[in-house]
Motif scaffolding. Structure first.
Motif, PDB file in Angstrom:
ATOM      1  N   THR A  72       0.893  -1.176   0.125  1.00 37.41           N
ATOM      2  CA  THR A  72      -0.064  -0.119   0.064  1.00 37.41           C
ATOM      3  C   THR A  72       0.829   1.332   0.045  1.00 37.41           C
ATOM      4  OG1 THR A  72      -1.721  -1.158   1.109  1.00 37.41           O
ATOM      5  CG2 THR A  72      -2.044   1.192   1.162  1.00 37.41           C
ATOM      6  N   LYS A 113      -0.132   7.876   1.118  1.00 38.21           N
ATOM      7  CA  LYS A 113      -0.970   8.762   0.317  1.00 38.21           C
ATOM      8  C   LYS A 113      -0.485  10.294   0.621  1.00 38.21           C
ATOM      9  CE  LYS A 113      -5.511  10.658  -1.119  1.00 38.21           C
ATOM     10  NZ  LYS A 113      -6.893  10.629  -0.683  1.00 38.21           N
ATOM     11  N   ARG A 114      -0.237  10.615   1.813  1.00 35.20           N
ATOM     12  CA  ARG A 114      -0.180  11.647   2.369  1.00 35.20           C
ATOM     13  C   ARG A 114       1.326  12.018   3.119  1.00 35.20           C
ATOM     14  NH1 ARG A 114      -2.958  15.847   6.044  1.00 35.20           N
ATOM     15  NH2 ARG A 114      -3.209  17.630   4.717  1.00 35.20           N
ATOM     16  N   GLY A 164       1.977  11.232  -7.960  1.00 37.60           N
ATOM     17  CA  GLY A 164       0.621  11.134  -7.555  1.00 37.60           C
ATOM     18  C   GLY A 164       0.478  11.225  -5.830  1.00 37.60           C
ATOM     19  N   HIS A 165       1.460  11.653  -4.990  1.00 39.98           N
ATOM     20  CA  HIS A 165       1.413  11.744  -3.595  1.00 39.98           C
ATOM     21  C   HIS A 165       0.960  13.115  -3.264  1.00 39.98           C
ATOM     22  CE1 HIS A 165       3.161   7.752  -2.827  1.00 39.98           C
ATOM     23  NE2 HIS A 165       4.204   8.168  -3.862  1.00 39.98           N
ATOM     24  N   GLU A 166       0.133  13.186  -2.190  1.00 39.21           N
ATOM     25  CA  GLU A 166       0.146  14.553  -1.602  1.00 39.21           C
ATOM     26  C   GLU A 166       0.962  14.682  -0.400  1.00 39.21           C
ATOM     27  OE1 GLU A 166      -3.706  14.519   0.209  1.00 39.21           O
ATOM     28  OE2 GLU A 166      -5.072  13.764  -1.440  1.00 39.21           O
ATOM     29  N   GLN A 224      -1.953  19.466  -4.762  1.00 39.27           N
ATOM     30  CA  GLN A 224      -1.515  18.185  -4.023  1.00 39.27           C
ATOM     31  C   GLN A 224      -0.295  18.462  -2.916  1.00 39.27           C
ATOM     32  OE1 GLN A 224      -0.829  15.867  -8.209  1.00 39.27           O
ATOM     33  NE2 GLN A 224       0.081  14.645  -6.535  1.00 39.27           N
ATOM     34  N   ASP A 272      -3.787  12.422   9.002  1.00 38.66           N
ATOM     35  CA  ASP A 272      -3.848  11.150   8.255  1.00 38.66           C
ATOM     36  C   ASP A 272      -2.384  11.172   7.066  1.00 38.66           C
ATOM     37  OD1 ASP A 272      -4.199  13.821   7.012  1.00 38.66           O
ATOM     38  OD2 ASP A 272      -5.768  13.093   5.498  1.00 38.66           O
ATOM     39  N   ASP A 297       0.627   9.614   6.342  1.00 39.26           N
ATOM     40  CA  ASP A 297       1.205   8.240   6.203  1.00 39.26           C
ATOM     41  C   ASP A 297       2.755   7.896   6.273  1.00 39.26           C
ATOM     42  OD1 ASP A 297      -1.352   7.189   5.445  1.00 39.26           O
ATOM     43  OD2 ASP A 297      -1.017   8.192   3.585  1.00 39.26           O
TER      44      ASP A 297
END
Length: 331
Positions: free
Chosen positions: A2, A5-6, A28-30, A53, A74, A76
């Motif tokens: 996985t 994301k952030r 594509g990450h924030e 982003q 949130d 990661d």
């Protein structure tokens, strides 16, 4: 696997931080980026400032209030790149205090979030160890506490021990990355950016290249794209958790040959001009250099799947072109 994301990046407007930001956004990450702009430059990240982003915060990592819940629960992964380094001309106290306090704040925040933390260390932690190449299991051989030059290595060694202590006590994963001579476009134009930065400036201004000592000390320089590939792999690969990795190119070169290569590639008129600077001239006190520094990069290749791809000549060609494009020099 996985993907995170952030991601929170400290030192985002610096040399490595801004290149990592490019990579993270492209994948594509924030990204939330923190930098107090004491050494980083807003122009390094301005092309992302309007990107949804990316969120930039001009804050100081040594202030505990920087890492509050307003950053979001949130996140990661935290990538801690911000640091103060190399008290060659003094400021050992800043090196020790900033690196300790910043890392402590980052690790405490990672504990609160229970998220992965990737921390930048340095090849300097191997110190004067004469056994080369340096593997991640090699001993740290540090000089006298009376020699301020070692304060950077000691600060990073402390950061490493602190990170593993947090991991053992609180259960979130950490990864330590020991960088070897990263360089490329956006590197700092002073000694902070490395000898290649200063040598390029001196060559493009038709000046003398200042060689510390006799120039026979060696280094292994790593183009920024290769360094960032290693950082990114450490972020997304769970097999990296709890490990230390050398991130570097094992192509060894003397500082004297580095100067000669930069002069040749730059294609500037005239002969190479060298000026040898004794170490004692830095502070009037004893300065200890590391005479050879070469990484064993096999662990990075085997676990992270990353091997340096850019040769020194190719990387210097790109870097000289970038530095020349700034319009600050004679040639």
């Amino acid at each position: 696997m996985t993907l995170p994301k952030r991601i929170l990046v400290t030192g985002v407007a610096g040399f490595l931080g801004s290149h990592l930001l490019d990579k993270l956004i492209a994948c594509g990450h924030e990204v939330i980026g923190i930098d107090n702009l004491s050494m980083g430059k807003l122009e390094n990240i301005e092309h992302h400032l309007t990107n949804k982003q990316f969120q930039f915060l001009q804050k100081d990592i040594t202030e505990k209030s920087t890492f509050d819940q307003n950053l979001g629960a949130d996140i990661d992964c935290i990538v801690h790149l911000a640091a103060f380094k190399i008290p060659r001309y003094g400021k050992a106290i800043d090196t020790l205090k900033i690196n300790y306090q910043g890392t402590d704040n980052v690790l405490e925040f990672a504990r609160e979030l229970n998220c992965k933390c990737v921390l930048a260390s340095t090849s300097d932690v191997y110190g004067r160890n004469p056994e080369l190449p340096f593997s991640e299991e090699s001993n740290s051989v540090i000089g006298s506490s009376k020699v301020a030059r070692w304060s950077y290595a000691v600060s990073k060694l402390f950061d490493e021990h602190l990170a593993f202590a947090y991991q053992e006590s609180y259960g979130f994963p950490v990864v330590l990355l020991r960088f070897f001579g990263s360089y490329g476009p956006r590197h700092h134009l002073s000694w902070w950016g490395g000898p290649q930065s200063v040598f390029i400036e001196q060559v493009l201004n038709d000046g003398e290249i200042t060689i510390h000592g006799d120039g026979m000390q060696t280094r292994s320089f790593t183009f920024v794209d290769d360094t960032v590939a290693g950082i990114y792999a450490a972020i997304i690969n769970s097999n990296a958790n709890g490990e230390i990795f050398n991130i570097g190119n094992n192509q060894e070169v003397t500082i004297l040959d580095l100067a000669k290569t930069i002069k040749r590639i730059s294609n500037t008129p005239g002969e190479l001009k060298l000026k040898y600077i004794p170490y004692e001239s830095f502070t009037g006190k004893k300065y200890e250099d590391v005479m050879r520094r070469v990484p064993d990069s096999s662990k990075c290749e085997q676990v992270l799947g990353v091997k340096a791809q850019v040769s020194l000549e190719e990387g210097l060609t790109q870097t000289i072109a970038w530095q020349r494009s700034l319009g600050l020099y004679k040639y």
